[in-house]
Design a protein around this motif. Sequence first.
Motif, PDB file in Angstrom:
ATOM      1  N   PHE A 151     -13.244  69.233 -30.782  1.00 60.53           N
ATOM      2  CA  PHE A 151     -11.880  68.936 -31.218  1.00 60.53           C
ATOM      3  C   PHE A 151     -11.837  68.298 -32.601  1.00 60.53           C
ATOM      4  N   LEU A 152     -12.887  67.590 -32.982  1.00 66.27           N
ATOM      5  CA  LEU A 152     -12.880  66.810 -34.217  1.00 66.27           C
ATOM      6  C   LEU A 152     -12.602  67.634 -35.472  1.00 66.27           C
ATOM      7  N   PRO A 153     -13.161  68.856 -35.636  1.00 73.44           N
ATOM      8  CA  PRO A 153     -12.838  69.626 -36.847  1.00 73.44           C
ATOM      9  C   PRO A 153     -11.348  69.915 -37.027  1.00 73.44           C
ATOM     10  N   HIS A 154     -10.609  70.026 -35.929  1.00 70.25           N
ATOM     11  CA  HIS A 154      -9.164  70.245 -36.010  1.00 70.25           C
ATOM     12  C   HIS A 154      -8.399  68.949 -36.272  1.00 70.25           C
ATOM     13  N   ASN A 155      -9.022  67.822 -35.975  1.00 65.59           N
ATOM     14  CA  ASN A 155      -8.321  66.547 -35.951  1.00 65.59           C
ATOM     15  C   ASN A 155      -8.669  65.632 -37.119  1.00 65.59           C
ATOM     16  N   PHE A 156      -9.774  65.945 -37.829  1.00 66.05           N
ATOM     17  CA  PHE A 156     -10.167  65.074 -38.936  1.00 66.05           C
ATOM     18  C   PHE A 156      -9.185  65.242 -40.087  1.00 66.05           C
ATOM     19  N   PRO A 191      -7.155  66.072 -43.240  1.00 69.43           N
ATOM     20  CA  PRO A 191      -5.806  66.041 -42.665  1.00 69.43           C
ATOM     21  C   PRO A 191      -5.753  66.805 -41.332  1.00 69.43           C
ATOM     22  N   ALA A 192      -5.264  66.158 -40.312  1.00 70.32           N
ATOM     23  CA  ALA A 192      -5.262  66.722 -38.969  1.00 70.32           C
ATOM     24  C   ALA A 192      -4.261  67.862 -38.841  1.00 70.32           C
ATOM     25  N   ARG A 193      -4.675  68.926 -38.141  1.00 66.76           N
ATOM     26  CA  ARG A 193      -3.775  70.041 -37.835  1.00 66.76           C
ATOM     27  C   ARG A 193      -3.166  69.887 -36.438  1.00 66.76           C
ATOM     28  N   ILE A 194      -3.775  68.999 -35.629  1.00 67.20           N
ATOM     29  CA  ILE A 194      -3.254  68.726 -34.298  1.00 67.20           C
ATOM     30  C   ILE A 194      -3.737  67.342 -33.880  1.00 67.20           C
ATOM     31  N   PHE A 195      -2.917  66.623 -33.143  1.00 64.82           N
ATOM     32  CA  PHE A 195      -3.302  65.333 -32.576  1.00 64.82           C
ATOM     33  C   PHE A 195      -3.722  65.526 -31.127  1.00 64.82           C
ATOM     34  N   MET A 196      -4.652  64.701 -30.662  1.00 66.11           N
ATOM     35  CA  MET A 196      -5.023  64.781 -29.247  1.00 66.11           C
ATOM     36  C   MET A 196      -3.925  64.202 -28.370  1.00 66.11           C
ATOM     37  N   GLY A 197      -3.116  63.288 -28.897  1.00 73.44           N
ATOM     38  CA  GLY A 197      -2.051  62.681 -28.114  1.00 73.44           C
ATOM     39  C   GLY A 197      -2.603  61.820 -26.989  1.00 73.44           C
ATOM     40  N   ASP A 198      -1.708  61.311 -26.157  1.00 77.71           N
ATOM     41  CA  ASP A 198      -2.135  60.504 -25.013  1.00 77.71           C
ATOM     42  C   ASP A 198      -2.927  61.335 -24.011  1.00 77.71           C
ATOM     43  N   SER A 199      -2.675  62.635 -23.969  1.00 79.52           N
ATOM     44  CA  SER A 199      -3.425  63.492 -23.047  1.00 79.52           C
ATOM     45  C   SER A 199      -4.911  63.480 -23.380  1.00 79.52           C
ATOM     46  N   PHE A 259     -13.261  73.938 -29.346  1.00 75.96           N
ATOM     47  CA  PHE A 259     -12.958  74.340 -30.715  1.00 75.96           C
ATOM     48  C   PHE A 259     -12.104  75.611 -30.727  1.00 75.96           C
ATOM     49  N   LEU A 260     -12.448  76.591 -29.893  1.00 77.73           N
ATOM     50  CA  LEU A 260     -11.735  77.868 -29.901  1.00 77.73           C
ATOM     51  C   LEU A 260     -10.348  77.768 -29.273  1.00 77.73           C
ATOM     52  N   ILE A 261     -10.210  76.974 -28.215  1.00 78.94           N
ATOM     53  CA  ILE A 261      -8.936  76.918 -27.501  1.00 78.94           C
ATOM     54  C   ILE A 261      -7.938  75.995 -28.183  1.00 78.94           C
ATOM     55  N   THR A 262      -8.405  75.109 -29.075  1.00 74.88           N
ATOM     56  CA  THR A 262      -7.490  74.153 -29.703  1.00 74.88           C
ATOM     57  C   THR A 262      -6.416  74.861 -30.527  1.00 74.88           C
ATOM     58  N   GLY A 263      -6.787  75.947 -31.222  1.00 76.82           N
ATOM     59  CA  GLY A 263      -5.798  76.693 -31.988  1.00 76.82           C
ATOM     60  C   GLY A 263      -4.699  77.257 -31.100  1.00 76.82           C
ATOM     61  N   VAL A 264      -5.073  77.749 -29.921  1.00 77.45           N
ATOM     62  CA  VAL A 264      -4.087  78.285 -28.974  1.00 77.45           C
ATOM     63  C   VAL A 264      -3.176  77.167 -28.472  1.00 77.45           C
ATOM     64  N   VAL A 265      -3.782  76.031 -28.116  1.00 73.36           N
ATOM     65  CA  VAL A 265      -2.989  74.892 -27.634  1.00 73.36           C
ATOM     66  C   VAL A 265      -2.053  74.400 -28.727  1.00 73.36           C
ATOM     67  N   ARG A 266      -2.503  74.432 -29.962  1.00 74.33           N
ATOM     68  CA  ARG A 266      -1.653  73.995 -31.081  1.00 74.33           C
ATOM     69  C   ARG A 266      -0.385  74.849 -31.161  1.00 74.33           C
ATOM     70  N   LEU A 320      -0.791  67.362 -27.909  1.00 73.61           N
ATOM     71  CA  LEU A 320      -1.369  68.071 -26.761  1.00 73.61           C
ATOM     72  C   LEU A 320      -2.824  68.498 -26.969  1.00 73.61           C
ATOM     73  N   GLY A 321      -3.513  67.949 -27.971  1.00 76.04           N
ATOM     74  CA  GLY A 321      -4.907  68.310 -28.160  1.00 76.04           C
ATOM     75  C   GLY A 321      -5.775  67.952 -26.964  1.00 76.04           C
ATOM     76  N   GLY A 322      -5.350  66.956 -26.185  1.00 79.97           N
ATOM     77  CA  GLY A 322      -6.105  66.577 -25.001  1.00 79.97           C
ATOM     78  C   GLY A 322      -6.204  67.695 -23.980  1.00 79.97           C
ATOM     79  N   VAL A 323      -5.214  68.575 -23.959  1.00 73.09           N
ATOM     80  CA  VAL A 323      -5.259  69.715 -23.044  1.00 73.09           C
ATOM     81  C   VAL A 323      -6.431  70.621 -23.409  1.00 73.09           C
ATOM     82  N   ALA A 324      -6.619  70.876 -24.697  1.00 70.22           N
ATOM     83  CA  ALA A 324      -7.754  71.680 -25.149  1.00 70.22           C
ATOM     84  C   ALA A 324      -9.075  71.002 -24.795  1.00 70.22           C
ATOM     85  N   MET A 325      -9.127  69.685 -24.956  1.00 72.75           N
ATOM     86  CA  MET A 325     -10.344  68.952 -24.620  1.00 72.75           C
ATOM     87  C   MET A 325     -10.651  69.054 -23.128  1.00 72.75           C
ATOM     88  N   TYR A 326      -9.620  68.963 -22.304  1.00 75.24           N
ATOM     89  CA  TYR A 326      -9.836  69.057 -20.864  1.00 75.24           C
ATOM     90  C   TYR A 326     -10.332  70.449 -20.476  1.00 75.24           C
TER      91      TYR A 326
END
Length: 385
Positions: free
Chosen positions: A229-234, A236-244, A29-36, A61-67
């Motif tokens: 990751f879901l709060p950022h992605n639900f 309207p999404a602010r970031i997509f997880m993408g294929d990553s 949750f915290l790193i997703t904003g940075v990755v965005r 690139l949301g998958g990077v935050a998830m990883y």
Amino acid sequence: MDPSPPFAPQGLPIREYLLVALCAAVVTFLITGVVRRLAIRAGAIAVPRGRDVHTVPVPRLGGVAMYIGVLAGVFVASQLPVLRRAFDYSSETRAVIVAGGLICLVGALDDRFGVDALTKLAGQATSAGVMVLLGVQWLILPVPDGGSGTLLILGPDQGVILTVFLTVVLVNAINFVDGLDGLAAGIGLIASVAVLAYSLGLLDQRGGDVTAYPPALIAAVLAGACAGFLPHNFQPARIFMGDSGSMLIGLMLAAATTTASGRITYSDSAPRNAVALLAPIVVVAAVVLVPLVDLLLAVVRRTRAGRSPFAPDKMHLHHRLLEIGHSQRRAVLLIYLWAGVFAFGAVALALITDVLLVVWLVALGLLVAVLASAVPRLRRARRAA
């Protein structure tokens, strides 16, 4: 001095599993904003296309935050008094980390530069192969045999082929269903929680055997990453997880169910006969049934039309729900409902002895899902009348 060996059973470390999942969720949750922000700077932006539902550019690139969240959860697990012992007696968690990093990298390259379907498929197969080489693969395949069933002992080559094939199928199933805000993350969360519950049931049956920790650990960190990751992605999404992200979810689900299959105590399955024997296959199929059906329908549909199975279109299950009249959020929640009924129904069938009760509960859940899915049509029919 404790006379018990270092691999002695330690019970169910449920608190530690919850702590690991929470850590993965918080870090994600915290790193997703940075990755965005990094995705915007790098130009990894999903520009709306004709088949897309979103109408404004959204960074990927949301998958990077998830990883990163997964890495954090695994690191915390390695420091906990009980779960850290799993790393001493199994290489499976490390295998998932390495293979997950590789497939996340392949997905990130596709998110930024675009990768053709065959190259991406090669990356998926390579990641699955690395996972197998590091110790994750199917060794025993339960086969129904009219009565209690039989066990097919897989040779090294057979196990490798089956594991790579199932992993690639799951990776693409999650990837194909990632078409609405929050859809893949939510399905990943539901599926991983179901696999976690199933793995904890197996761990309990094994008396808390330390060597049976990895399946639940893999599922726990994945559940945490998806939840964070879901709060950022639900929508309207602010970031997509993408294929990553979608491919990472598929690979980790494949890893969790594959490692769980090796923890079945088949000698204890006789009273339940084929139900217990086929539990790994049933759970694997059920937790990804919705994206798997979507994948199969897409392949058949595109092949019959003379197109590549990887050619995009607007005929996925979520597109059909939108056409019926559901809003984006309602369509996503409906798919959550369908996925939850199948996933947790299969887990309950595998772990609960009262099969009739489970069947009735699943039937009730399916009835609710069908009625909820048909609401727009029922409204139009009532208005027409």
